[in-house]
Design a protein around this motif. Structure first.
Motif, PDB file in Angstrom:
ATOM      1  N   VAL A   2       0.834  -1.201   0.000  1.00  0.00           N
ATOM      2  CA  VAL A   2       0.000   0.000   0.000  1.00  0.00           C
ATOM      3  C   VAL A   2       0.868   1.249   0.000  1.00  0.00           C
ATOM      4  O   VAL A   2       1.773   1.410   0.834  1.00  0.00           O
ATOM      5  N   ASN A   3       0.583   2.125  -0.948  1.00  0.00           N
ATOM      6  CA  ASN A   3       1.341   3.368  -1.101  1.00  0.00           C
ATOM      7  C   ASN A   3       1.083   4.329   0.055  1.00  0.00           C
ATOM      8  O   ASN A   3       0.019   4.282   0.679  1.00  0.00           O
ATOM      9  N   PRO A   4       2.039   5.236   0.302  1.00  0.00           N
ATOM     10  CA  PRO A   4       1.923   6.122   1.467  1.00  0.00           C
ATOM     11  C   PRO A   4       1.181   7.426   1.203  1.00  0.00           C
ATOM     12  O   PRO A   4       1.273   8.360   1.991  1.00  0.00           O
ATOM     13  N   ASN A   5       0.402   7.495   0.100  1.00  0.00           N
ATOM     14  CA  ASN A   5      -0.247   8.750  -0.288  1.00  0.00           C
ATOM     15  C   ASN A   5      -1.567   8.967   0.441  1.00  0.00           C
ATOM     16  O   ASN A   5      -2.616   9.179  -0.160  1.00  0.00           O
ATOM     17  N   THR A   6      -1.503   8.905   1.766  1.00  0.00           N
ATOM     18  CA  THR A   6      -2.670   9.106   2.612  1.00  0.00           C
ATOM     19  C   THR A   6      -2.567  10.504   3.240  1.00  0.00           C
ATOM     20  O   THR A   6      -1.697  11.287   2.875  1.00  0.00           O
ATOM     21  N   ASN A   7      -3.447  10.792   4.174  1.00  0.00           N
ATOM     22  CA  ASN A   7      -3.389  12.087   4.856  1.00  0.00           C
ATOM     23  C   ASN A   7      -3.647  11.880   6.350  1.00  0.00           C
ATOM     24  O   ASN A   7      -4.777  11.673   6.746  1.00  0.00           O
ATOM     25  N   PRO A   8      -2.592  11.895   7.201  1.00  0.00           N
ATOM     26  CA  PRO A   8      -1.205  12.196   6.840  1.00  0.00           C
ATOM     27  C   PRO A   8      -0.542  11.033   6.090  1.00  0.00           C
ATOM     28  O   PRO A   8      -1.038   9.912   6.120  1.00  0.00           O
ATOM     29  N   VAL A   9       0.581  11.347   5.432  1.00  0.00           N
ATOM     30  CA  VAL A   9       1.302  10.318   4.683  1.00  0.00           C
ATOM     31  C   VAL A   9       1.957   9.334   5.645  1.00  0.00           C
ATOM     32  O   VAL A   9       2.121   9.609   6.835  1.00  0.00           O
ATOM     33  N   ILE A  10       2.338   8.178   5.114  1.00  0.00           N
ATOM     34  CA  ILE A  10       2.969   7.127   5.928  1.00  0.00           C
ATOM     35  C   ILE A  10       4.475   7.409   5.971  1.00  0.00           C
ATOM     36  O   ILE A  10       5.239   6.911   5.139  1.00  0.00           O
ATOM     37  N   ASP A  11       4.891   8.245   6.927  1.00  0.00           N
ATOM     38  CA  ASP A  11       6.313   8.620   6.986  1.00  0.00           C
ATOM     39  C   ASP A  11       6.940   8.394   8.356  1.00  0.00           C
ATOM     40  O   ASP A  11       8.019   8.915   8.640  1.00  0.00           O
ATOM     41  N   ASN A  12       6.276   7.586   9.198  1.00  0.00           N
ATOM     42  CA  ASN A  12       6.836   7.277  10.524  1.00  0.00           C
ATOM     43  C   ASN A  12       6.303   5.927  10.996  1.00  0.00           C
ATOM     44  O   ASN A  12       5.351   5.390  10.416  1.00  0.00           O
ATOM     45  N   LYS A  13       6.907   5.387  12.046  1.00  0.00           N
ATOM     46  CA  LYS A  13       6.577   4.030  12.493  1.00  0.00           C
ATOM     47  C   LYS A  13       5.133   3.906  12.966  1.00  0.00           C
ATOM     48  O   LYS A  13       4.481   2.889  12.746  1.00  0.00           O
ATOM     49  N   SER A  14       4.588   4.946  13.601  1.00  0.00           N
ATOM     50  CA  SER A  14       3.197   4.892  14.077  1.00  0.00           C
ATOM     51  C   SER A  14       2.229   4.746  12.913  1.00  0.00           C
ATOM     52  O   SER A  14       1.238   4.003  12.997  1.00  0.00           O
ATOM     53  N   ALA A  15       2.499   5.455  11.824  1.00  0.00           N
ATOM     54  CA  ALA A  15       1.637   5.391  10.651  1.00  0.00           C
ATOM     55  C   ALA A  15       1.708   4.003  10.007  1.00  0.00           C
ATOM     56  O   ALA A  15       0.688   3.469   9.547  1.00  0.00           O
ATOM     57  N   VAL A  16       2.909   3.428   9.976  1.00  0.00           N
ATOM     58  CA  VAL A  16       3.080   2.063   9.445  1.00  0.00           C
ATOM     59  C   VAL A  16       2.292   1.071  10.296  1.00  0.00           C
ATOM     60  O   VAL A  16       1.560   0.215   9.779  1.00  0.00           O
ATOM     61  N   GLU A  17       2.422   1.198  11.604  1.00  0.00           N
ATOM     62  CA  GLU A  17       1.733   0.275  12.519  1.00  0.00           C
ATOM     63  C   GLU A  17       0.220   0.425  12.434  1.00  0.00           C
ATOM     64  O   GLU A  17      -0.523  -0.553  12.563  1.00  0.00           O
ATOM     65  N   PHE A  18      -0.257   1.651  12.189  1.00  0.00           N
ATOM     66  CA  PHE A  18      -1.688   1.884  12.025  1.00  0.00           C
ATOM     67  C   PHE A  18      -2.231   1.040  10.869  1.00  0.00           C
ATOM     68  O   PHE A  18      -3.254   0.359  10.998  1.00  0.00           O
ATOM     69  N   LEU A  19      -1.535   1.071   9.724  1.00  0.00           N
ATOM     70  CA  LEU A  19      -1.990   0.314   8.552  1.00  0.00           C
ATOM     71  C   LEU A  19      -1.958  -1.190   8.814  1.00  0.00           C
ATOM     72  O   LEU A  19      -2.892  -1.913   8.463  1.00  0.00           O
ATOM     73  N   ILE A  20      -0.881  -1.655   9.425  1.00  0.00           N
ATOM     74  CA  ILE A  20      -0.746  -3.095   9.691  1.00  0.00           C
ATOM     75  C   ILE A  20      -1.857  -3.566  10.631  1.00  0.00           C
ATOM     76  O   ILE A  20      -2.475  -4.621  10.417  1.00  0.00           O
ATOM     77  N   ASN A  21      -2.151  -2.787  11.668  1.00  0.00           N
ATOM     78  CA  ASN A  21      -3.210  -3.161  12.613  1.00  0.00           C
ATOM     79  C   ASN A  21      -4.584  -3.143  11.951  1.00  0.00           C
ATOM     80  O   ASN A  21      -5.441  -3.982  12.240  1.00  0.00           O
ATOM     81  N   LYS A  22      -4.801  -2.195  11.049  1.00  0.00           N
ATOM     82  CA  LYS A  22      -6.069  -2.109  10.327  1.00  0.00           C
ATOM     83  C   LYS A  22      -6.321  -3.342   9.473  1.00  0.00           C
ATOM     84  O   LYS A  22      -7.465  -3.716   9.221  1.00  0.00           O
ATOM     85  N   ALA A  23      -5.233  -3.945   8.987  1.00  0.00           N
ATOM     86  CA  ALA A  23      -5.347  -5.063   8.046  1.00  0.00           C
ATOM     87  C   ALA A  23      -5.306  -6.425   8.723  1.00  0.00           C
ATOM     88  O   ALA A  23      -5.368  -7.457   8.052  1.00  0.00           O
TER      89      ALA A  23
END
Length: 419
Positions: A93-114
């Motif tokens: 999944v590309n990081p073109n979200t708002n906010p963008v996926i540019d830190n570990k918390s944002a990465v973990e958010f996506l992984i937990n969602k899935a």
């Protein structure tokens, strides 16, 4: 749960059953038996479908979902269901979200969602902070949290030194840097391929040079630094040759091509349909032919749908003002099956991308995890809005004749079928 696939033709060059038609028994997510005939029992979930084919699960290396920030375009939950029903057992999944996926918390958010879905989700982190191309993002921290690569989606890295430093830095932890192939200075305000059609239509053109100049720069930097580089969605004949020459030199570079750049050309643009505005743009027929040849000879490593949901407000506008992007998961197999053989499709949708992005590869044999894409390569149909599962409907393939049918997937001990 025990599932029995009846009379399934296996497409997996690594399997001892490659191109053979067998019954496949799956118990609790593991292939327990493959035989000419397996007797069904009352408690089995039996799958018997016309011309049933299975391959190792497909992995799409460039998918955009809206969440977080653009949930009206697509949520993670619904996006993963779209992927599963389109035959994909994994997506990056590309990081073109708002906010963008540019830190570990944002990465973990996506992984937990899935978590818990049949289709696996692998986040791509940005290469630069806020995807602004100025300072490098927290690459190591993101990789430790589950990011599999780093790139600013559809945004080129203009700063030569920044990419040089990133290629050097990622070697410390075997990271994969991605660089979008576009020189904005050359591309300017272009919205379509520069050529005969851009002139006829009165639209500003993006010359092939904009892509090729950037790829040349990236390859020079890679030769200097070493490291690993992935160039997503190339679109021109000369780009294929540049990457072919770099591989001959021994550079560690891979590339992908978007499905629509294999099937459509800029001859499609005469209706000024905003759904056909993509980045990179649709090119000329000689480019399309070179891309297909590049896939067959191994120069191009992988194919992506480059699935990018865009809401109607940003597509039903003047062509030049429309946002770039098309959805592509639902139509990907039908398009590829129209222009490529099955083995090339599976290699470029499964084996090659998994190897490059460090995703576990399974083989269709006994005592292996069942990670399967399920499909029928025969028959044709006209792709219409009824075939779209995505929340956004911005498909470049509407009214195109496609070949074959995706039945669904089996992965993570779940059978998901495209009803």
């Amino acid at each position: 749960m025990t599932t029995l696939l009846k009379s399934a033709t296996i497409i997996d060059a690594s399997s001892p059953y490659h191109q053979q038609t067998k019954d496949i028994l799956i118990t609790d997510g593991i292939i327990t038996k493959i035989n000419d005939t397996i007797t069904s029992k009352k408690e089995y979930q039996v799958l018997k479908l016309d011309n049933l084919h299975v391959s190792t699960g497909w992995f799409d290396t460039s998918v955009s979902f809206g969440e977080p920030g653009y949930e009206e375009r697509e949520t993670v939950k619904h996006g993963l269901l779209v992927a599963a029903k389109s035959g994909f057992t994994a997506v990056a999944v590309n990081p073109n979200t708002n906010p963008v996926i540019d830190n570990k918390s944002a990465v973990e958010f996506l992984i937990n969602k899935a978590n818990g879905f049949a289709t696996n989700l692998y986040p791509i982190g940005t290469l630069t902070q806020q995807s602004k191309g100025v300072e490098m993002a927290e690459l190591y921290d993101m990789q430790q949290s589950g990011a599999i690569a780093f790139g600013d989606y559809n945004k080129p890295i203009a700063n030569d030194n920044l990419l040089k430093v990133a290629l050097l830095y990622t070697q410390n932890f075997n990271g994969l840097a991605m660089s979008f192939p576009k020189n904005n200075s050359i591309a300017g305000e272009g919205v379509v391929n520069e050529g005969k059609n851009s002139t006829l239509l009165g639209l500003k053109g993006i010359p092939a040079l904009a892509e090729e100049l950037q790829i040349s720069r990236d390859l020079f930097l890679l030769e200097y630094t070493g490291g690993k580089l992935h160039i997503p969605t190339i679109s021109t004949k000369k780009s294929v040759q540049l990457i072919k020459d770099a591989k001959k030199k021994g550079l560690d570079v891979t590339c992908s091509v978007a499905v629509h750049n294999l099937f459509l050309t800029d001859d499609e643009l005469h209706d000024f349909d905003g759904n056909k505005k993509v980045n990179p743009p649709l090119r000329a027929l000689n480019d399309t032919k070179a891309l297909i040849k590049g896939l067959k000879d191994g120069t191009i490593d992988m194919i992506t749908s480059d699935h990018n949901p865009i809401d109607i407000e940003h597509k039903k506008v003047e062509f030049s003002a429309a946002k770039d992007g098309t959805i592509g998961l639902e139509s990907a197999f039908g398009v590829l099956n129209s222009v490529l053989d099955l083995e090339t499709i599976v290699n470029c949708l499964s084996n090659n991308p998994k190897e490059r992005f460090g995703i576990e590869r399974s083989v269709i044999k006994e005592n292996e995890k069942a990670n399967l894409s399920i499909f029928n390569p025969d028959g044709s149909y006209t792709f219409s809005e009824e075939n779209i599962i995505s929340t956004s409907k911005n498909s470049i393939f509407l009214d195109k004749e496609l070949k074959g049918k995706v039945y669904g997937i089996y992965n993570n001990n779940q059978l998901i079928l495209n009803s």
